[in-house]
Design a protein around this motif. Structure first.
Motif, PDB file in Angstrom:
ATOM      1  N   ARG A 126       8.914 -15.999   8.978  1.00 50.68           N
ATOM      2  CA  ARG A 126       8.074 -15.664   7.820  1.00 50.68           C
ATOM      3  C   ARG A 126       7.673 -14.192   7.862  1.00 50.68           C
ATOM      4  NH1 ARG A 126       5.471 -20.599   9.227  1.00 50.68           N
ATOM      5  NH2 ARG A 126       3.718 -19.409  10.109  1.00 50.68           N
ATOM      6  N   MET A 127       7.308 -13.720   9.047  1.00 49.57           N
ATOM      7  CA  MET A 127       6.927 -12.325   9.212  1.00 49.57           C
ATOM      8  C   MET A 127       8.117 -11.401   8.970  1.00 49.57           C
ATOM      9  SD  MET A 127       7.275  -9.636  11.535  1.00 49.57           S
ATOM     10  CE  MET A 127       7.873 -10.601  12.923  1.00 49.57           C
ATOM     11  N   PHE A 128       9.274 -11.759   9.516  1.00 52.61           N
ATOM     12  CA  PHE A 128      10.475 -10.942   9.345  1.00 52.61           C
ATOM     13  C   PHE A 128      10.866 -10.838   7.872  1.00 52.61           C
ATOM     14  CE2 PHE A 128      15.084 -11.361   8.624  1.00 52.61           C
ATOM     15  CZ  PHE A 128      15.515 -10.109   9.046  1.00 52.61           C
ATOM     16  N   PHE A 129      10.796 -11.940   7.155  1.00 50.99           N
ATOM     17  CA  PHE A 129      11.163 -11.932   5.738  1.00 50.99           C
ATOM     18  C   PHE A 129      10.167 -11.112   4.925  1.00 50.99           C
ATOM     19  CE2 PHE A 129      11.341 -13.972   1.474  1.00 50.99           C
ATOM     20  CZ  PHE A 129      12.638 -13.621   1.156  1.00 50.99           C
ATOM     21  N   ALA A 130       8.871 -11.232   5.228  1.00 52.01           N
ATOM     22  CA  ALA A 130       7.864 -10.461   4.509  1.00 52.01           C
ATOM     23  C   ALA A 130       8.062  -8.968   4.735  1.00 52.01           C
ATOM     24  CB  ALA A 130       6.466 -10.881   4.956  1.00 52.01           C
ATOM     25  N   ALA A 131       8.324  -8.573   5.974  1.00 52.70           N
ATOM     26  CA  ALA A 131       8.551  -7.154   6.275  1.00 52.70           C
ATOM     27  C   ALA A 131       9.792  -6.640   5.558  1.00 52.70           C
ATOM     28  CB  ALA A 131       8.685  -6.960   7.782  1.00 52.70           C
ATOM     29  N   SER A 132      10.849  -7.448   5.511  1.00 53.11           N
ATOM     30  CA  SER A 132      12.089  -7.037   4.846  1.00 53.11           C
ATOM     31  C   SER A 132      11.860  -6.864   3.345  1.00 53.11           C
ATOM     32  CB  SER A 132      13.188  -8.071   5.096  1.00 53.11           C
ATOM     33  OG  SER A 132      13.461  -8.206   6.474  1.00 53.11           O
ATOM     34  N   CYS A 133      11.172  -7.822   2.722  1.00 49.78           N
ATOM     35  CA  CYS A 133      10.938  -7.750   1.271  1.00 49.78           C
ATOM     36  C   CYS A 133      10.079  -6.541   0.908  1.00 49.78           C
ATOM     37  CB  CYS A 133      10.270  -9.031   0.785  1.00 49.78           C
ATOM     38  SG  CYS A 133      11.314 -10.499   0.877  1.00 49.78           S
ATOM     39  N   VAL A 134       9.005  -6.328   1.666  1.00 49.83           N
ATOM     40  CA  VAL A 134       8.130  -5.193   1.393  1.00 49.83           C
ATOM     41  C   VAL A 134       8.880  -3.879   1.575  1.00 49.83           C
ATOM     42  CG1 VAL A 134       6.114  -3.938   2.236  1.00 49.83           C
ATOM     43  CG2 VAL A 134       5.990  -6.402   1.902  1.00 49.83           C
ATOM     44  N   ALA A 135       9.667  -3.776   2.644  1.00 51.58           N
ATOM     45  CA  ALA A 135      10.377  -2.533   2.929  1.00 51.58           C
ATOM     46  C   ALA A 135      11.395  -2.195   1.844  1.00 51.58           C
ATOM     47  CB  ALA A 135      11.072  -2.635   4.287  1.00 51.58           C
ATOM     48  N   VAL A 136      12.119  -3.198   1.351  1.00 48.43           N
ATOM     49  CA  VAL A 136      13.140  -2.946   0.337  1.00 48.43           C
ATOM     50  C   VAL A 136      12.503  -2.672  -1.020  1.00 48.43           C
ATOM     51  CG1 VAL A 136      15.079  -3.943  -0.922  1.00 48.43           C
ATOM     52  CG2 VAL A 136      14.897  -4.275   1.548  1.00 48.43           C
ATOM     53  N   HIS A 137      11.568  -3.495  -1.442  1.00 46.35           N
ATOM     54  CA  HIS A 137      10.959  -3.343  -2.770  1.00 46.35           C
ATOM     55  C   HIS A 137      10.132  -2.070  -2.879  1.00 46.35           C
ATOM     56  CE1 HIS A 137      11.856  -7.096  -4.995  1.00 46.35           C
ATOM     57  NE2 HIS A 137      12.008  -7.610  -3.794  1.00 46.35           N
ATOM     58  N   LEU A 138       9.562  -1.613  -1.758  1.00 43.03           N
ATOM     59  CA  LEU A 138       8.701  -0.430  -1.792  1.00 43.03           C
ATOM     60  C   LEU A 138       9.389   0.805  -1.214  1.00 43.03           C
ATOM     61  CD1 LEU A 138       6.687  -2.736  -2.377  1.00 43.03           C
ATOM     62  CD2 LEU A 138       5.006  -1.457  -1.055  1.00 43.03           C
ATOM     63  N   PHE A 139      10.708   0.723  -0.959  1.00 43.33           N
ATOM     64  CA  PHE A 139      11.504   1.874  -0.523  1.00 43.33           C
ATOM     65  C   PHE A 139      10.919   2.501   0.749  1.00 43.33           C
ATOM     66  CE2 PHE A 139      12.070   1.266  -4.974  1.00 43.33           C
ATOM     67  CZ  PHE A 139      13.348   1.675  -5.304  1.00 43.33           C
ATOM     68  N   LEU A 140      10.647   1.696   1.765  1.00 39.44           N
ATOM     69  CA  LEU A 140      10.017   2.206   2.977  1.00 39.44           C
ATOM     70  C   LEU A 140      11.041   2.701   3.985  1.00 39.44           C
ATOM     71  CD1 LEU A 140       7.216  -0.441   3.676  1.00 39.44           C
ATOM     72  CD2 LEU A 140       7.104   1.644   2.312  1.00 39.44           C
ATOM     73  N   ARG A 141      10.666   3.737   4.703  1.00 47.59           N
ATOM     74  CA  ARG A 141      11.432   4.183   5.864  1.00 47.59           C
ATOM     75  C   ARG A 141      11.082   3.275   7.035  1.00 47.59           C
ATOM     76  NH1 ARG A 141       9.059   8.683   3.489  1.00 47.59           N
ATOM     77  NH2 ARG A 141      10.521  10.199   2.598  1.00 47.59           N
ATOM     78  N   GLY A 142      12.006   3.162   7.986  1.00 51.09           N
ATOM     79  CA  GLY A 142      11.731   2.327   9.149  1.00 51.09           C
ATOM     80  C   GLY A 142      10.507   2.777   9.905  1.00 51.09           C
ATOM     81  N   SER A 143      10.296   4.090   9.999  1.00 50.88           N
ATOM     82  CA  SER A 143       9.152   4.627  10.740  1.00 50.88           C
ATOM     83  C   SER A 143       7.823   4.320  10.064  1.00 50.88           C
ATOM     84  CB  SER A 143       9.301   6.144  10.891  1.00 50.88           C
ATOM     85  OG  SER A 143       9.356   6.777   9.621  1.00 50.88           O
ATOM     86  N   GLU A 144       7.847   3.867   8.818  1.00 50.41           N
ATOM     87  CA  GLU A 144       6.621   3.607   8.077  1.00 50.41           C
ATOM     88  C   GLU A 144       6.102   2.182   8.254  1.00 50.41           C
ATOM     89  OE1 GLU A 144       7.177   6.808   4.409  1.00 50.41           O
ATOM     90  OE2 GLU A 144       7.895   4.735   4.162  1.00 50.41           O
ATOM     91  N   PHE A 145       6.929   1.270   8.785  1.00 51.16           N
ATOM     92  CA  PHE A 145       6.428  -0.096   8.960  1.00 51.16           C
ATOM     93  C   PHE A 145       6.871  -0.739  10.269  1.00 51.16           C
ATOM     94  CE2 PHE A 145      10.658  -0.835   7.395  1.00 51.16           C
ATOM     95  CZ  PHE A 145      11.035  -2.095   7.816  1.00 51.16           C
ATOM     96  N   LEU A 146       7.620  -0.019  11.093  1.00 57.97           N
ATOM     97  CA  LEU A 146       8.084  -0.556  12.361  1.00 57.97           C
ATOM     98  C   LEU A 146       7.425   0.160  13.535  1.00 57.97           C
ATOM     99  CD1 LEU A 146      11.910  -0.915  11.622  1.00 57.97           C
ATOM    100  CD2 LEU A 146      10.172  -2.719  11.615  1.00 57.97           C
ATOM    101  N   PHE A 147       7.326  -0.531  14.654  1.00 52.93           N
ATOM    102  CA  PHE A 147       6.737   0.028  15.870  1.00 52.93           C
ATOM    103  C   PHE A 147       7.858   0.498  16.788  1.00 52.93           C
ATOM    104  CE2 PHE A 147       5.230  -0.371  20.235  1.00 52.93           C
ATOM    105  CZ  PHE A 147       4.031   0.317  20.188  1.00 52.93           C
ATOM    106  N   ASP A 148       7.704   1.696  17.310  1.00 49.08           N
ATOM    107  CA  ASP A 148       8.706   2.268  18.212  1.00 49.08           C
ATOM    108  C   ASP A 148       8.028   2.584  19.535  1.00 49.08           C
ATOM    109  OD1 ASP A 148      10.770   3.477  19.465  1.00 49.08           O
ATOM    110  OD2 ASP A 148      11.197   4.952  17.916  1.00 49.08           O
ATOM    111  N   SER A 149       8.278   1.754  20.536  1.00 52.65           N
ATOM    112  CA  SER A 149       7.613   1.918  21.833  1.00 52.65           C
ATOM    113  C   SER A 149       8.079   3.160  22.572  1.00 52.65           C
ATOM    114  CB  SER A 149       7.859   0.677  22.706  1.00 52.65           C
ATOM    115  OG  SER A 149       9.249   0.475  22.902  1.00 52.65           O
ATOM    116  N   SER A 150       9.246   3.684  22.227  1.00 55.09           N
ATOM    117  CA  SER A 150       9.764   4.876  22.903  1.00 55.09           C
ATOM    118  C   SER A 150       9.160   6.152  22.351  1.00 55.09           C
ATOM    119  CB  SER A 150      11.293   4.933  22.774  1.00 55.09           C
ATOM    120  OG  SER A 150      11.674   5.081  21.415  1.00 55.09           O
ATOM    121  N   HIS A 151       8.384   6.038  21.282  1.00 57.53           N
ATOM    122  CA  HIS A 151       7.804   7.197  20.616  1.00 57.53           C
ATOM    123  C   HIS A 151       6.304   7.206  20.879  1.00 57.53           C
ATOM    124  CE1 HIS A 151       7.310  10.490  18.016  1.00 57.53           C
ATOM    125  NE2 HIS A 151       8.333  10.261  17.212  1.00 57.53           N
TER     126      HIS A 151
END
Length: 318
Positions: free
Chosen positions: A83-108
């Motif tokens: 459910r979480m994965f699908f919500a993140a995918s829908c929001v990211a595509v519909h709102l034209f998000l960059r990966g850095s704007e909604f994903l966590f990067d532990s190496s950064h």
């Protein structure tokens, strides 16, 4: 000059980190930082990215809305992570998000964090039909500013409002204000690695070949979906927060489209041009010397004059 010169020898991403380090060091010395919000920096990086690229041996597949709608046959919506994965995918595509704007990067170390407090439902006649969240400025790219994006209910299976409502209302964990908005069942934030791996699994389950692609582009998927819906370029740029024509990188013309446009251009006749009041020749012509003036290069000339004799930085850059 530092940005353009450094990109001749190292990657564009490395120059991002160099500038971040320089900025931090200068602030720690108590010298202040006067370059924040300087649009020249953003323009310089747009130039070097076009000239040198960001390196990619394979293409990223745009995750379009059509692909999202087909996720229904693969995902198990009784599970929190799906459910979480699908919500993140829908929001990211519909709102034209960059990966850095909604994903966590532990190496950064200066990773972008989208917290629960940044998301809110908007008051409307239909409850849970509109939402917004604030995307904070990335500390590495300090010339950008915070931005608020909005989502609306679409009525489709991949509706971002319905996906977020389904995720938040049925979440198996309680999210505090400072918790990451998209969190797995064990409480860990949604990382880029997990998002890429899970998306690849779902895509392969749909029978789509991923051998020619290296990762996914949610922002590109939104742009491609908008083009397929017949939206004009100016509208797509506004939806995706593009201030330049960089959107064309995401939605290139296909060969069939180019062929159709060439036929259209070639079908213009003398009579149609005359009837529309158009002249066969543009009055005044086109003067390429008018594109730039000497004053545009005043800072470059001053920098060149300050260099020791024999240092040809400007010649190399030009």
């Amino acid at each position: 000059m530092f940005i353009v010169y450094a990109c001749m020898f190292v990657s564009v991403r490395s120059v991002y980190k160099y500038l971040s380090g320089i900025r931090s060091h200068q602030i720690e010395l108590g010298m202040g930082w006067e370059v924040a919000g300087w649009h020249k920096v953003a323009r310089c990086f747009r130039f070097v990215k076009k000239k040198y690229g960001l390196s990619a041996s394979r293409f990223r597949r745009p995750l379009t809305i059509i692909i999202l709608n087909s996720f229904s046959s693969v995902l198990d919506f009784s599970k929190h992570n799906d459910r979480m994965f699908f919500a993140a995918s829908c929001v990211a595509v519909h709102l034209f998000l960059r990966g850095s704007e909604f994903l966590f990067d532990s190496s950064h170390r200066q990773c972008q964090r989208l917290c629960r407090k940044d998301f809110s439902w908007l008051k409307h006649s239909s409850p849970f039909s509109r939402f917004s969240f604030c995307i904070g400025c990335d500390k590495v790219k300090w010339w950008r500013s915070d931005v608020t994006v909005f989502g609306v209910a679409t009525g489709a299976f991949s509706c971002p409002a319905r996906a977020m409502l389904n995720y938040l209302s049925r979440s198996s964990i309680v999210l505090a204000d400072n918790d990451f908005l998209f969190s797995l069942e064990d409480g860990s934030p949604l990382s880029r690695g997990y998002m890429m791996k899970r998306t690849a699994e779902v895509i392969r389950s749909l029978g789509i070949d991923m051998s020619a692609f290296n990762g996914f582009s949610w922002r590109g998927g939104g742009a491609v979906s908008a083009k397929m819906a017949g939206l004009p370029i100016d509208t797509i740029k506004a939806l995706g927060r593009w201030s330049s024509n960089a959107v064309l990188v995401y939605i290139p013309f296909s060969l069939s489209e180019l062929e159709l446009h060439r036929k259209t251009v070639g079908s213009i006749s003398h009579e149609s041009a005359t009837n529309s009041g158009s002249s066969l020749f543009v009055d005044g012509g086109f003067d390429s010397h008018g594109l730039f003036v000497e004053s545009d290069f005043a800072d470059c000339n001053a920098f060149s004059a300050s260099l020791p004799h024999g240092v040809g930085v400007l010649e190399s850059v030009s």
